[in-house]
Design a protein around this motif. Structure first.
Motif, PDB file in Angstrom:
ATOM      1  N   LYS A  42      10.792  10.127  -0.149  1.00  0.00           N
ATOM      2  CA  LYS A  42      11.776   9.673  -1.127  1.00  0.00           C
ATOM      3  C   LYS A  42      11.086   9.474  -2.474  1.00  0.00           C
ATOM      4  O   LYS A  42       9.891   9.213  -2.548  1.00  0.00           O
ATOM      5  N   GLN A  44       9.700   7.643  -5.471  1.00  0.00           N
ATOM      6  CA  GLN A  44       9.137   6.299  -5.554  1.00  0.00           C
ATOM      7  C   GLN A  44       9.171   5.822  -7.005  1.00  0.00           C
ATOM      8  O   GLN A  44       8.985   6.596  -7.937  1.00  0.00           O
ATOM      9  N   LYS A 247       1.675  -5.608   5.241  1.00  0.00           N
ATOM     10  CA  LYS A 247       2.229  -5.829   3.902  1.00  0.00           C
ATOM     11  C   LYS A 247       1.494  -6.965   3.197  1.00  0.00           C
ATOM     12  O   LYS A 247       1.214  -6.890   1.992  1.00  0.00           O
ATOM     13  N   ARG A 273       6.369   4.798   6.258  1.00  0.00           N
ATOM     14  CA  ARG A 273       6.349   3.339   6.461  1.00  0.00           C
ATOM     15  C   ARG A 273       5.190   2.701   5.694  1.00  0.00           C
ATOM     16  O   ARG A 273       5.355   1.631   5.094  1.00  0.00           O
ATOM     17  N   GLU A 276       6.116   2.318   2.225  1.00  0.00           N
ATOM     18  CA  GLU A 276       7.077   1.219   2.096  1.00  0.00           C
ATOM     19  C   GLU A 276       6.379  -0.139   2.117  1.00  0.00           C
ATOM     20  O   GLU A 276       6.831  -1.100   1.471  1.00  0.00           O
TER      21      GLU A 276
END
Length: 293
Positions: A42, A44, A247, A273, A276
């Motif tokens: 996608k 960014q 994260k 992922r 993300e």
């Protein structure tokens, strides 16, 4: 607490801390398994990078010109390679300190001249279609890439001792090929990075490590270390194993002013992922499976 109890507690703590070291030392640069079908990234809001690990090493023998050329045909931003030094002081592209795993020869890279190294077949163990591929020099890779992609060069330690002059010879080769603007240097080993930083370097550097033990001032590169990351202030990124890519840890690195490239993830959905989670880059053996929008 009696002495017996204290010893037992210490032993349990030490086993807990060293377990990831023992496991990840075996698979530190290992991949995450067989690839799946490809994905389209996608768009960014921030710049993210895809790194071809040892070239497109899922398609061709790792760290060979064949793997580099296949990586050039993908959407990757960087091509990652590893360098050692031959007996006669030539910077050569190979991952291990010995030639045993990837070539038809045996012995330490440091004990073989460039001519001896390039007499070995570095392709046939991957697939007979690549019979005759040779261990390339760094200069050969630079002339192949020619700035069409960025090059992420990992400087390795010899099997028993550090290579004398590897850092200077690597920088010299990059300068001779006018590649300063599209090369980045990285290493697990602090003495290698420190020698680069002591030169008049203008090439970005990355610190490689496995990761940090949560809630403790302990991190792992090729061994357990204590303290923070201030010592790596000259580095622009701290690159970590996917096992540690949470994260929270990625955010912590960003808050300290570092970017982070994650290694090595081969499942396209997991690569998505990791982006993300905040990863700035992901290394993969199969860059051809990741498409840009």
């Amino acid at each position: 607490m009696n002495e017996r109890t204290g010893t037992s507690t210490h032993q349990r703590w030490w086993r807990w801390v060293t377990l990831p070291v023992l496991l990840l030392s075996l698979y530190a640069c290992g991949s995450s398994g067989a690839p799946e079908k490809g994905v389209v990234l996608k768009k960014q809001a921030r710049k993210v990078s895809l790194i071809a690990h040892r070239g497109a090493s899922g398609q061709a023998p790792e760290n060979t010109l064949a793997a580099v050329k296949k990586a050039l045909d993908t959407s990757c931003d960087y091509i990652e390679i590893d360098v050692h030094q031959s007996k006669d002081g030539q910077v050569v592209v190979i991952h291990d300190p010995t030639v045993d795993r990837t070539t038809t020869g045996t012995g330490r890279v440091a004990d073989l001249t460039l001519a001896q190294l390039q007499a070995l077949d570095a392709g046939i163990k991957h697939d007979s279609a690549f019979a005759g591929e040779r261990i390339p020099t760094l200069a050969q890779v630079l002339r192949t890439v020619k700035g069409k992609k960025k090059l992420l060069i990992e400087l390795k330690k010899g099997q028993e001792e550090y290579y004398q002059g590897l850092e200077e010879n690597t920088l010299k080769t990059i300068r001779e090929n006018r590649a300063e603007e599209w090369c980045v240097l990285q290493s697990f080993h602090d003495p290698i990075l420190e020698r680069i930083w002591k030169t008049d370097f203008v090439i970005p550097t990355h610190k490689l490590m496995l990761g940090k033990i949560p809630f403790l001032p302990i991190y792992i590169d090729h061994e357990l270390k204590f303290g923070g990351f201030d010592r790596y202030s000259e580095a622009t990124a701290i690159n970590i194993h996917r096992y540690f890519a949470s994260k929270a840890f990625i955010s912590s690195l960003h808050n300290q002013g570092f970017k982070t490239f994650i290694y090595t993830e081969n499942k396209p959905q997991n690569i998505v992922r990791l982006f993300e989670l905040g990863a700035d880059g992901v290394m993969t053996d199969y860059p051809e499976l990741i498409k840009r929008p």
